[in-house]
Design a protein around this motif. Structure first.
Motif, mmCIF file in Angstrom:
data_model
loop_
_atom_site.group_PDB
_atom_site.id
_atom_site.type_symbol
_atom_site.label_atom_id
_atom_site.label_comp_id
_atom_site.label_asym_id
_atom_site.label_seq_id
_atom_site.Cartn_x
_atom_site.Cartn_y
_atom_site.Cartn_z
ATOM 1 N N GLN A 69 0.822 -1.201 0.000
ATOM 2 C CA GLN A 69 0.000 0.000 0.000
ATOM 3 C C GLN A 69 0.863 1.260 0.000
ATOM 4 O O GLN A 69 0.591 2.229 -0.714
ATOM 5 C CB GLN A 69 -0.854 -0.022 1.267
ATOM 6 N N LEU A 70 1.946 1.183 0.776
ATOM 7 C CA LEU A 70 2.869 2.312 0.845
ATOM 8 C C LEU A 70 3.524 2.555 -0.492
ATOM 9 O O LEU A 70 3.633 3.696 -0.954
ATOM 10 C CB LEU A 70 3.966 2.009 1.874
ATOM 11 N N VAL A 71 3.973 1.461 -1.132
ATOM 12 C CA VAL A 71 4.732 1.601 -2.367
ATOM 13 C C VAL A 71 3.822 2.023 -3.513
ATOM 14 O O VAL A 71 4.195 2.858 -4.340
ATOM 15 C CB VAL A 71 5.462 0.281 -2.685
ATOM 16 N N THR A 72 2.606 1.464 -3.557
ATOM 17 C CA THR A 72 1.744 1.760 -4.696
ATOM 18 C C THR A 72 0.935 3.037 -4.502
ATOM 19 O O THR A 72 0.695 3.771 -5.450
ATOM 20 C CB THR A 72 0.764 0.596 -4.959
ATOM 21 N N ARG A 73 0.520 3.306 -3.247
ATOM 22 C CA ARG A 73 -0.362 4.467 -3.036
ATOM 23 C C ARG A 73 0.252 5.541 -2.140
ATOM 24 O O ARG A 73 -0.381 6.559 -1.871
ATOM 25 C CB ARG A 73 -1.684 4.008 -2.407
ATOM 26 N N PHE A 74 1.473 5.319 -1.646
ATOM 27 C CA PHE A 74 2.101 6.237 -0.686
ATOM 28 C C PHE A 74 1.141 6.505 0.469
ATOM 29 O O PHE A 74 0.919 7.638 0.857
ATOM 30 C CB PHE A 74 2.491 7.550 -1.351
ATOM 31 N N ASP A 75 0.574 5.475 1.014
ATOM 32 C CA ASP A 75 -0.566 5.642 1.889
ATOM 33 C C ASP A 75 -0.514 4.633 3.026
ATOM 34 O O ASP A 75 0.074 3.565 2.903
ATOM 35 C CB ASP A 75 -1.825 5.395 1.053
ATOM 36 N N THR A 76 -1.156 4.978 4.149
ATOM 37 C CA THR A 76 -1.284 4.007 5.237
ATOM 38 C C THR A 76 -2.745 3.570 5.375
ATOM 39 O O THR A 76 -3.180 3.192 6.449
ATOM 40 C CB THR A 76 -0.798 4.598 6.574
ATOM 41 N N GLY A 77 -3.499 3.660 4.302
ATOM 42 C CA GLY A 77 -4.893 3.216 4.341
ATOM 43 C C GLY A 77 -5.860 4.375 4.380
ATOM 44 O O GLY A 77 -5.449 5.541 4.352
ATOM 45 N N ASP A 78 -7.136 4.068 4.441
ATOM 46 C CA ASP A 78 -8.162 5.104 4.473
ATOM 47 C C ASP A 78 -8.494 5.466 5.907
ATOM 48 O O ASP A 78 -8.498 4.612 6.793
ATOM 49 C CB ASP A 78 -9.437 4.609 3.778
ATOM 50 N N SER A 79 -8.791 6.736 6.118
ATOM 51 C CA SER A 79 -9.218 7.192 7.436
ATOM 52 C C SER A 79 -10.521 6.507 7.815
ATOM 53 O O SER A 79 -11.399 6.318 6.983
ATOM 54 C CB SER A 79 -9.400 8.708 7.407
ATOM 55 N N LEU A 80 -10.626 6.130 9.092
ATOM 56 C CA LEU A 80 -11.845 5.481 9.560
ATOM 57 C C LEU A 80 -12.957 6.492 9.761
ATOM 58 O O LEU A 80 -14.128 6.137 9.844
ATOM 59 C CB LEU A 80 -11.582 4.759 10.890
#
Lengths: 329, 297
Positions: free
Chosen positions: A81-92
């Motif tokens: 997720q980090l590598v493809t979206r530079f992200d730690t997921g969606d906010s809850l």
């Protein structure tokens, strides 16, 4: 201007040294941020939803966070997720990418950090030069006492004092929030930035003063004086430049401190930056956003460290000429 | 006490090692009392400790007793510093908060001190892959801004005292490890260390009996600064609502409570901050003084 080949070799050396330091740190940062959620005692999903939530909704959240998967699979997913979206997921809470949420608020925080950096340098460099050139005089003593007082001052409290004096009493600056006029955001950043730089100035003055005193006594300075180089030129062109490199490294470390201070001070001045996002996410137990803020802050610090390395190499030719094992970082 | 004795022995060893002429033996306390920073710092900090310990005796009121009709009073004979929004006596809360914040700061500083010194001297002395691993871990922890990692950890582990201890246990050792590692590295090649090893002493014995006493003074000086930094962090966490939880008095929550009245009753936020500044000055002076007395930077 050196021939292109020399320049390329120099860039490669600086880059290689930087990468050998950055890659392990980047891996470590990702691991720490990943395990942050796993530090939560008991079930993180239960912690998010509270004791009153039904078992079905807890299970659903576990599935959404991927907590029902084996640990190694969770880690692989996290890294992907980090590598493809530079992200730690969606906010809850916001149901939006943490990267987007942080990017929206980053300009406000970075604005404060930028002004804080400028304020820090504008205050620290003259103080260090004055202290060093009046060594053991009353001015030197005064400048050296200030850190003793400053070290125990919490950033948020300095922010409040600045509000009391400059916003409530003198009305020069807004009490909090960010205005919308053309120059208004910058005006709103001044007090927070000053509050943040309070902590960064003392160690920088101390280090720069010590370096200046070291360099002033160096043989090459005596040689320059003997050669009748103008004193002003010696001071700025030679002494300050030689003293700058170690302090620059310290300043790189300080930027990390400035960022932490900025996030805290946003709460004091009600500025809706990354800090506010962090605190709001903490009260709503929005884990992915907390992880994202921690991760992006660490990445930012690593980038600054790299930049400091590069600038040091520009200022000090020895750092780019020497093989990496001879350079003590 | 113990640190003081081993330190004097340690500095004697280094001084002989580098062949510096020594003008007679000056005991630690003589040098300490000759340092103005030490005397001032020890006096100020000692006074603070006495006040914190005697808070139940000194405080004119119970720090938690509310008086909802007598809130936000200004200074009077009964309430020297006035009352807060719930009518609680501010002076009493200040004194009890000294107790809370100092206790938490000192407790939270203990584990990182022991762990950081141990990791640092082992890494620096043993070198090799141990050192490489430790150095990378240190680099990684430092990459996070201090407040960001502390806030995130307290949030993850749980708000309040246990969270604070856990957060500093995970983060606080790094400062000691860095400094101790560097010191132990330079000692590794010292002649007297080689002699001790050549004499057949095991690595653990050389580390504990010979290296540790030489680097400990530096670590103790650092400990004073760290206690201060942790205290400022504990107060900051309290301000953010992540630290000491109400109704336990804490300087940070007092400042946060006062912020709601900042336009009219500015002293509510200003005064608890002064208590922190006082603590800061006393601890910095004490640390400087210890450094003077032990001749470490």
């Amino acid at each position: 201007m050196p021939p292109f080949r020399h320049f390329a070799v120099m860039v490669w050396r600086v880059l290689r040294r930087a990468l050998s330091r950055v890659v392990p740190v980047a891996v470590g940062v990702v691991v720490i941020v990943f395990f942050l959620l796993r530090l939560v005692p008991g079930d993180p999903a239960r912690a998010v939803l509270g004791d009153t939530a039904t078992q079905e909704s807890v299970d659903a959240l576990r599935a959404q966070l991927g907590l029902d998967l084996p640990l190694w699979k969770q880690f692989v997913d996290f890294v992907l997720q980090l590598v493809t979206r530079f992200d730690t997921g969606d906010s809850l809470v916001y149901h939006e990418s943490t990267r987007v949420l942080i990017a929206e608020r980053a300009p406000l925080s970075l604005g404060i950090v930028a002004i804080a950096v400028i304020v820090t340098l504008l205050v620290a460099i003259p103080l260090a030069v004055i202290a060093a050139s009046h060594k053991d005089g009353p001015l030197d003593h005064l400048i050296r006492v200030v850190p003793t007082v400053g070290l125990g001052m919490p950033t948020f409290w300095i922010g409040l004092l600045l509000i009391i004096v400059f916003a409530v009493t003198l009305k020069w600056f807004p009490v909090g929030g960010v205005g919308t006029g053309a120059l208004e955001p910058w005006r709103s950043f001044v007090l927070p930035a000053i509050a943040v730089s309070f902590a960064a100035v003392p160690p920088l003055v101390r280090s720069l003063r010590a370096q200046l005193l070291d360099v002033m006594d160096a043989d090459f300075v005596t040689t320059l004086r003997a050669a009748h180089i103008p004193e002003r030129r010696i001071q700025f062109r030679h002494i300050l430049r030689n003293a700058a490199v170690p302090s620059l490294n310290l300043f790189g470390v300080n930027v990390a401190y400035l960022i932490g201070g900025t996030l805290v001070v946003e709460k004091v001045f009600a500025i809706n930056g990354v800090g506010m996002l962090l605190f709001n996410s903490i009260s709503s137990r929005d884990f992915p956003v907390v992880q994202g803020v921690a991760l992006y802050c660490a990445i930012f610090v690593v980038v600054i460290t790299l930049a400091v390395d590069a600038i040091s190499a520009v200022i000090d030719p020895r750092l780019r000429a020497a093989p990496s094992h001879l350079v003590t970082a | 006490m113990m640190a003081a004795r081993s330190a004097t022995r340690g500095s004697a060893a280094t001084a002989e090692d580098v062949d510096v002429p020594r003008a007679g033996y000056v005991p630690f306390w003589r040098r300490a009392l000759g340092s103005r920073s030490f005397v001032a710092g020890a006096t100020l900090f000692g006074a603070l400790l006495v006040v914190a310990l005697l808070a139940p005796v000194l405080a004119p009121h119970d720090p938690s007793t509310q008086n909802l009709t007598g809130g936000l009073q200004t200074s009077s004979a009964d309430h020297l510093l006035g009352t807060d929004q719930l009518g609680r006596d501010i002076l009493s809360r200040l004194l009890f908060a000294a107790r809370t914040d100092l206790r938490i700061a000192v407790t939270a500083a203990a584990f990182p001190f022991v762990f950081g010194v141990a990791v640092g001297i082992i890494a620096g002395f043993v070198g090799g892959w141990v050192d490489a691993v430790v150095s990378r871990v240190i680099d990684t922890v430092i990459a996070f801004p201090f407040y960001v990692i502390v806030i995130a950890l307290v949030f993850a582990v749980g708000v309040g005292e246990p969270g604070i201890y856990a957060a500093f246990a995970l983060v606080g050792w790094v400062g000691y490890a860095r400094v101790m590692r560097a010191s132990a590295r330079t000692l590794r090649s010292a002649g007297w260390v080689a002699a001790a090893r050549g004499g057949g002493l095991s690595t653990p014995r050389v580390l504990v009996r010979h290296v540790l006493p030489n680097v400990l003074p530096q670590a103790v000086v650092l400990l004073m600064t760290e206690i201060l930094l942790i205290m400022v962090a504990v107060v900051t966490l309290g301000y953010l609502g992540l630290g000491v939880q109400p109704p336990t008095p804490d300087w940070g929550t007092m400042i946060a409570d006062g912020q709601n009245f900042i336009t009219t009753k500015w002293w509510l936020s200003a005064v608890p901050g002064l208590a922190i500044v006082y603590t800061g000055i006393s601890l910095s002076l004490f640390a400087d003084g210890l450094g003077d007395a032990w001749r470490v930077a």
